[in-house]
Scaffold this motif. Sequence first.
Motif, short mmCIF file in Angstrom:
data_model
loop_
_atom_site.label_atom_id
_atom_site.label_comp_id
_atom_site.label_asym_id
_atom_site.label_seq_id
_atom_site.Cartn_x
_atom_site.Cartn_y
_atom_site.Cartn_z
N THR A 71 60.96 -4.30 12.44
CA THR A 71 59.69 -4.77 12.30
C THR A 71 59.28 -5.99 11.55
OG1 THR A 71 59.23 -1.98 11.70
CG2 THR A 71 57.54 -3.60 10.69
N GLU A 72 58.74 -6.69 12.15
CA GLU A 72 58.60 -7.97 11.97
C GLU A 72 57.22 -8.46 11.10
OE1 GLU A 72 60.99 -9.74 11.87
OE2 GLU A 72 62.33 -8.47 12.69
N PRO A 73 57.08 -9.41 10.24
CA PRO A 73 55.56 -9.71 9.90
C PRO A 73 54.98 -10.78 10.73
CG PRO A 73 57.39 -10.74 8.56
CD PRO A 73 58.03 -9.67 9.44
N ILE A 74 53.94 -10.81 11.21
CA ILE A 74 53.19 -11.44 12.17
C ILE A 74 52.08 -12.04 11.40
CG2 ILE A 74 52.00 -11.90 14.36
CD1 ILE A 74 54.83 -11.20 14.74
N LEU A 75 51.63 -13.41 11.56
CA LEU A 75 50.51 -13.98 11.10
C LEU A 75 49.74 -14.96 12.12
CD1 LEU A 75 49.01 -15.58 8.56
CD2 LEU A 75 50.66 -17.48 8.73
N CYS A 76 48.30 -14.62 12.18
CA CYS A 76 47.59 -15.24 13.06
C CYS A 76 48.03 -16.85 13.21
CB CYS A 76 46.12 -15.10 13.07
SG CYS A 76 45.18 -16.10 14.34
N GLU A 77 48.32 -17.29 14.45
CA GLU A 77 48.41 -18.76 14.60
C GLU A 77 47.79 -19.03 15.81
OE1 GLU A 77 52.86 -19.17 15.22
OE2 GLU A 77 53.28 -18.69 13.09
N GLY A 78 46.63 -18.79 16.06
CA GLY A 78 45.77 -19.08 17.04
C GLY A 78 45.34 -20.38 17.00
N LYS A 79 45.24 -21.28 17.77
CA LYS A 79 44.92 -22.68 17.76
C LYS A 79 43.80 -23.14 18.81
CE LYS A 79 49.75 -24.07 16.82
NZ LYS A 79 50.61 -22.75 16.77
N GLU A 80 42.86 -21.99 19.05
CA GLU A 80 41.79 -22.26 20.16
C GLU A 80 40.77 -22.84 19.38
OE1 GLU A 80 40.64 -18.75 22.15
OE2 GLU A 80 42.60 -18.17 22.82
#
Length: 106
Positions: A71-80
């Motif tokens: 299980t890995e922590p994910i952070l929004c990295e959207g660059k749009e």
Amino acid sequence: MPTRRRNDCLPYQEISEPGYAETAARTFTRTWHDGGGSLTLSGPCPRCSCEMEVELVAEVFKSPGGLAGMTEPILCEGKERPHPGSPEGETGCGATWLYRVPDNRR
């Protein structure tokens, strides 16, 4: 979880909801590399719908068996597009969730 239109821009907010992980598990594409030692996740952020790509590498987490089942922590990295109120130099909308890497490599 409602689908956002591409021109909707949510304000930056450090937030996590259980539905984010469920949505990401359904919508992210998984591309395995190095016999399961690294994984590229790509798809829309469950909160803001910005396209993002995340690289997970087993060696960073000292997991000799690879990433499957972790299980890995994910952070929004959207660059749009910029999100109002985001800290200087920050990309994404601030959403975070825990992503369980599936045991299968599909």
